[in-house]
Design a protein around this motif. Structure first.
Motif, PDB file in Angstrom:
ATOM      1  N   LEU A  56       0.821  -1.213   0.000  1.00 49.38           N
ATOM      2  CA  LEU A  56       0.000   0.000   0.000  1.00 49.38           C
ATOM      3  C   LEU A  56       0.856   1.264   0.000  1.00 49.38           C
ATOM      4  O   LEU A  56       0.376   2.347  -0.362  1.00 49.38           O
ATOM      5  CB  LEU A  56      -0.948   0.001   1.205  1.00 49.38           C
ATOM      6  N   TYR A  58       2.974   1.933  -2.036  1.00 46.55           N
ATOM      7  CA  TYR A  58       3.099   2.357  -3.429  1.00 46.55           C
ATOM      8  C   TYR A  58       2.133   3.493  -3.761  1.00 46.55           C
ATOM      9  O   TYR A  58       2.341   4.236  -4.720  1.00 46.55           O
ATOM     10  CB  TYR A  58       2.830   1.184  -4.368  1.00 46.55           C
ATOM     11  N   PHE A  59       1.042   3.595  -2.992  1.00 47.44           N
ATOM     12  CA  PHE A  59       0.049   4.627  -3.264  1.00 47.44           C
ATOM     13  C   PHE A  59       0.475   6.001  -2.759  1.00 47.44           C
ATOM     14  O   PHE A  59      -0.154   7.001  -3.084  1.00 47.44           O
ATOM     15  CB  PHE A  59      -1.296   4.246  -2.628  1.00 47.44           C
ATOM     16  N   ALA A 339       2.829  -0.690 -10.363  1.00 49.56           N
ATOM     17  CA  ALA A 339       3.179   0.085  -9.178  1.00 49.56           C
ATOM     18  C   ALA A 339       4.681   0.260  -9.093  1.00 49.56           C
ATOM     19  O   ALA A 339       5.448  -0.647  -9.374  1.00 49.56           O
ATOM     20  CB  ALA A 339       2.679  -0.615  -7.920  1.00 49.56           C
ATOM     21  N   GLY A 344       3.216   5.131 -12.890  1.00 47.67           N
ATOM     22  CA  GLY A 344       2.205   4.738 -11.914  1.00 47.67           C
ATOM     23  C   GLY A 344       1.506   3.449 -12.294  1.00 47.67           C
ATOM     24  O   GLY A 344       2.035   2.640 -13.044  1.00 47.67           O
ATOM     25  N   PHE A 345       0.281   3.260 -11.775  1.00 46.10           N
ATOM     26  CA  PHE A 345      -0.437   2.020 -12.010  1.00 46.10           C
ATOM     27  C   PHE A 345      -0.921   1.949 -13.454  1.00 46.10           C
ATOM     28  O   PHE A 345      -1.527   2.883 -13.966  1.00 46.10           O
ATOM     29  CB  PHE A 345      -1.633   1.911 -11.056  1.00 46.10           C
TER      30      PHE A 345
END
Length: 461
Positions: A56, A58-59, A339, A344-345
Motif C-alpha cells: 500500500l 506504493y500509493f 506500481a 504509476g499504475f
C-alpha cells in the motif's frame, strides 16, 4: 550476503535503507498471521497479507524515494531467494519415504491422477484462452522473441496447479478423528509424492523451454537441435544419479553426526551448506535450484540428525526468510499493475486474462478433486472416502506460490498470475476444511475402515 550485490540505484551505498521495509515485513506479517490463525487459516496467508499491507506504500506520492525503491526491493528479492530455498529444503527434510512405501499402489494412484488432471486442465485452459481468446498477445510475442515456444507456457500453467499442501487438511482431519484412518494416511502419503513429482516437472519444463536467458559459462551446455532434448534429459538423470550416489554417503555421515553430536550447531551449519551447494549444483545440471534444495533435504531425511536440522531450518526460515519471500510475492501483485514505475499504475490485466484467472482457479480446484478422487476409487476406496481424499488434496499453500513465482521469474508465465495463485490458496484454505467437516458431519469421530478389506497402516506425522 553482500549488499553490494544489489542492483545499482541512486541509493547504492546506503544499505540501511533495506532495514525499514524488512522491519515492516516482519511486523505486518506476524500481526496478520496471528489474526488469520484465529480463524484456523495457515500463517502463509498472513504473511501474504502482510506483504499486501506493505504494498500500500506504493500509493503514497513520491514514496519510491523512501521505502519501496529499486534498491530496497532488490534487497528484499535477494533475501526472498534464500527463503524459497530453505522452504523446499525443510519440505525435503519432512518427507517420509517410508510412508509412501506403506501406502504402495493407492499412494501412486492418488498422486498420479491428482497430478495429471490439474496439469491437463491447466494446460487446456491456458491453450484455449491463448489461441481462441487472444489473451495478452504482447506477452506471448515476447516469449517467441526469446525463442521460447508458447506451448511451454501453457504447460507451466498446468504445472502450477499440480502443487498441493495438506497441512490445513491434516488439522481438519485431526479434529474430526479421521487423521489416523485410511483417508488421513492416504492424504499424507500422496501429498509427499505429489511434491516430489511437481518439483521434478517444474525443473523439466523450465529446462526444456530454455527460458530465453543466456546460459552462464558454468552450466553444462546442451547443444542445439533435436538431440539437445535427449541430452538435456540425460544430464538431468545424471544429476539424480549423482544425488543418489553421494546422498547415500552423506546420509550415513549425518546419521553418525546426529548420534555423536546431537543438538550441536555444527549439524545445521553443515546441513545448510549442503543445501546451498546442492541448490547451486542443480542449476549446473539445468535443474531448478529449489529442486536441488529439496533433494538435499531428502538426503538428510530419516537420519538421526533430521529432526534437529529441520527444527533449525524452520526457525531460521520462518523468523526472517520465509516471511520475506511471501511478502515479496505479494508485492509483485502491485508491480503487476505497474506500481513503482514512473507512470504509476498501469493495470496490466486485460479483460481476457481476468476471465482466464478465475477459470484457472476453478480448474485448479476441480483438477485435484476429480484426479485424486478418481485415483482413490481405482484402488478400491469407497466413494465417500474417495471424495474426502479429493477434497483434502484441493488445499494449496507455499509450494503453489513457489512454483508460480519461479515461472514468473523465468518469464515463462505472466506475472499477473500471482494474484490468482493467492486467490486459489485463500479459497481452498477455507473450502477444504469446511467441506471435510460437512462430509463427515454424521460421523462420531471413528477412524473409519477400508471397505475393500485392504487395511492400511496409519501414517506417523
Amino acid at each position: 550476503m553482500s549488499l553490494s550485490l544489489f542492483v545499482a540505484s541512486p541509493f547504492e551505498g546506503k544499505p540501511y535503507l533495506v532495514l525499514l521495509p524488512l522491519a515492516l515485513i516482519l511486523l505486518f506479517g506476524k500481526a496478520c498471521s496471528l489474526l488469520v490463525g484465529k480463524i484456523k487459516v495457515p500463517q502463509v496467508v498472513g504473511f501474504l497479507l502482510g506483504g499486501l499491507l506493505l504494498g500500500l506504500f506504493y500509493f503514497i506520492p513520491a514514496e519510491k524515494n523512501f521505502i519501496l525503491n529499486d534498491y530496497t526491493v532488490s534487497g528484499i528479492n535477494d533475501l526472498a531467494k534464500i527463503g524459497v530455498v530453505l522452504i523446499l529444503f525443510s519440505a525435503g527434510l519432512e518427507t517420509n519415504l517410508k510412508v509412501i512405501k506403506k501406502q504402495g499402489l493407492s499412494c501412486i494412484s492418488i498422486t498420479a491422477f491428482g497430478v495429471l488432471f490439474p496439469l491437463a486442465l491447466g494446460f487446456l485452459c491456458s491453450y484455449l484462452f491463448r489461441v481462441y481468446g487472444h489473451m495478452d498477445p504482447l506477452f506471448y510475442d515476447s516469449l517467441a522473441e526469446k525463442g521460447v515456444n508458447p506451448i511451454f507456457s501453457d504447460i507451466y500453467y498446468g504445472v502450477i496447479l499440480t502443487a498441493t499442501s495438506v497441512s490445513i487438511t491434516v488439522a481438519a482431519l485431526k479434529e474430526i478423528g479421521k487423521l489416523d484412518g485410511p483417508v488421513g494416511t492416504a492424504l499424507v502419503s500422496a501429498a509427499i509424492l505429489d511434491d516430489v513429482i511437481g518439483i521434478v516437472m517444474l525443473s523439466l519444463v523450465l529446462s526444456l523451454s530454455g527460458g530465453g536467458e543466456e546460459t552462464p559459462f558454468w552450466v553444462i551446455p546442451t547443444g542445439e537441435g533435436p538431440l539437445s532434448v535427449l541430452f538435456l534429459v540425460l544430464i538431468m538423470l545424471a544429476f539424480f544419479a549423482l544425488s543418489i550416489g553421494v546422498g547415500i554417503l552423506v546420509h550415513r555421515f549425518f546419521d553418525w553426526m546426529g548420534r555423536k553430536y546431537p543438538h550441536h550447531r555444527r549439524l545445521p551449519m553443515v546441513a545448510f551448506g549442503l543445501c546451498f551447494l546442492w541448490a547451486w549444483l542443480a542449476e549446473v545440471f539445468h535443474i531448478a535450484d529449489i529442486t536441488g534444495a529439496y533433494i538435499a533435504g531428502l538426503i538428510l531425511s530419516n537420519t538421526s540428525a533430521a529432526g534437529y536440522i529441520d527444527h533449525r531450518a524452520e526457525t531460521t526460515g520462518n523468523v526472517i526468510f520465509a516471511p520475506v519471500f511471501f511478502s515479496s510475492v505479494a508485492l509483485k501483485m502491485f508491480q503487476a499493475f505497474g506500481a513503482g514505475s514512473s507512470s504509476g499504475f498501469q493495470g496490466s490485466f486485460d479483460a481476457m486474462f481476468l476471465v482466464f484467472g478465475f477459470v484457472w482457479i476453478l480448474m485448479g480446484i476441480l483438477g485435484k478433486f476429480l484426479g485424486a478422487g478418481a485415483g482413490a476409487l481405482l484402488t478400491k476406496f469407497p466413494l465417500r472416502d474417495s471424495s474426502a481424499i479429493g477434497i483434502g488434496m484441493m488445499a494449496r499453500a507455499e509450494v503453489l506460490i513457489v512454483t508460480a513465482q519461479v515461472g514468473a521469474d523465468n518469464g515463462l508465465v505472466d506475472n499477473s498470475i500471482i494474484p490468482f495463485t493467492l486467490g486459489l490458496i485463500i479459497v481452498t484454505s477455507f473450502l477444504a476444511p469446511i467441506l471435510l467437516r460437512l462430509h463427515y458431519r454424521h460421523d462420531k469421530g471413528d477412524n473409519g475402515s477400508h471397505s475393500a478389506g485392504n487395511p492400511r497402516e496409519a501414517a506417523s506425522i
